[in-house]
Design an enzyme around this catalytic site. Structure first.
Site, mmCIF file in Angstrom:
data_model
loop_
_atom_site.group_PDB
_atom_site.id
_atom_site.type_symbol
_atom_site.label_atom_id
_atom_site.label_comp_id
_atom_site.label_asym_id
_atom_site.label_seq_id
_atom_site.Cartn_x
_atom_site.Cartn_y
_atom_site.Cartn_z
ATOM 1 N N HIS A 1 0.845 -1.190 0.000
ATOM 2 C CA HIS A 1 0.000 0.000 0.000
ATOM 3 C C HIS A 1 0.881 1.241 0.000
ATOM 4 C CE1 HIS A 1 -0.234 0.531 4.704
ATOM 5 N NE2 HIS A 1 0.962 0.188 4.317
ATOM 6 N N CYS B 1 6.327 5.995 4.301
ATOM 7 C CA CYS B 1 5.159 5.203 3.893
ATOM 8 C C CYS B 1 4.399 5.855 2.739
ATOM 9 C CB CYS B 1 4.225 4.983 5.081
ATOM 10 S SG CYS B 1 4.970 3.975 6.377
ATOM 11 N N HIS C 1 4.856 0.302 -0.409
ATOM 12 C CA HIS C 1 5.684 -0.645 0.347
ATOM 13 C C HIS C 1 4.785 -1.784 0.812
ATOM 14 C CE1 HIS C 1 3.848 1.944 3.382
ATOM 15 N NE2 HIS C 1 4.007 0.943 4.238
ATOM 16 N N HIS D 1 3.733 -5.271 3.457
ATOM 17 C CA HIS D 1 3.688 -5.828 4.809
ATOM 18 C C HIS D 1 3.313 -7.298 4.735
ATOM 19 C CE1 HIS D 1 3.954 -1.990 6.915
ATOM 20 N NE2 HIS D 1 3.082 -1.501 6.038
ATOM 21 N N ASP E 1 -4.448 -10.952 -0.485
ATOM 22 C CA ASP E 1 -3.094 -11.512 -0.535
ATOM 23 C C ASP E 1 -2.404 -11.187 -1.855
ATOM 24 O OD1 ASP E 1 -0.938 -12.938 0.613
ATOM 25 O OD2 ASP E 1 -1.489 -14.732 -0.530
ATOM 26 N N HIS E 2 -1.192 -10.661 -1.741
ATOM 27 C CA HIS E 2 -0.363 -10.271 -2.878
ATOM 28 C C HIS E 2 -1.056 -9.238 -3.769
ATOM 29 C CE1 HIS E 2 1.961 -13.716 -1.529
ATOM 30 N NE2 HIS E 2 2.986 -13.122 -2.121
ATOM 31 N N GLU F 1 0.427 -5.302 11.622
ATOM 32 C CA GLU F 1 1.073 -4.770 10.421
ATOM 33 C C GLU F 1 2.551 -5.149 10.441
ATOM 34 O OE1 GLU F 1 0.642 -0.578 8.348
ATOM 35 O OE2 GLU F 1 1.974 -0.453 10.085
#
Length: 149
Positions: free
Chosen positions: A23, A42, A48, A50, A88-89, A138
């Site tokens: 995100h 960020c 970036h 997580h 996811d991904h 996170e």
């Protein structure tokens, strides 16, 4: 009937899953300078990622026939369908419809996940089962808890 279940017992059950997502914390109403001041690194233009860890906690009464609050195999399937497939991904800013019109903070991610799961759990007839908590790590040091309020 088993002695522990001669009266209704309230219990909490938690299932944990992980997913990876990227995100960018960026508000288009702010200048680049304001975004950097508020979000720091960020707000990097490319985002970036997580490795999120998600804990879902249900609350309710144990079914005296099964001994379960909720079948955890079924909860695992719901989480795979509703959360893993959706997040996811993925890049939250671009790939996840529910996150496209907001700054995709972990706080808002917890609220979105709550809404998705709460709607799904309403499909079950046992209203003695409720979503109690969504908790997202996170990082190993940062977590967000949402209780639906």
């Amino acid at each position: 009937m088993n002695a522990p279940l001669q009266r209704k017992r309230k219990i909490y059950v938690t299932r944990t899953i992980g997913f990876n997502a990227a995100h960018r914390l960026f508000n288009p109403d702010f200048s680049d300078q304001e975004n950097h001041k508020i979000y720091g690194k960020c707000s990097n233009e490319h985002g970036h990622g997580h490795n999120y860890e998600l804990e879902i906690t249900l609350y309710g009464t144990i079914d005296p026939q099964t001994g379960f609050l909720f079948d955890l195999k079924q909860l695992k399937s719901i989480l795979e369908e509703e959360i893993t497939e959706r997040f996811d991904h993925k890049h939250l800013n671009f790939d996840v419809r529910e996150m496209q019109d907001c700054v995709p903070t972990t706080e808002l991610l917890a609220v979105v996940i709550w809404d998705i799961l709460d709607l799904r759990l309403q499909q079950f007839n046992n209203r003695e089962i409720t979503l109690y908590e969504v908790k997202i790590y996170e990082t190993g040091k940062n977590a967000v808890r949402y209780l639906g309020q």
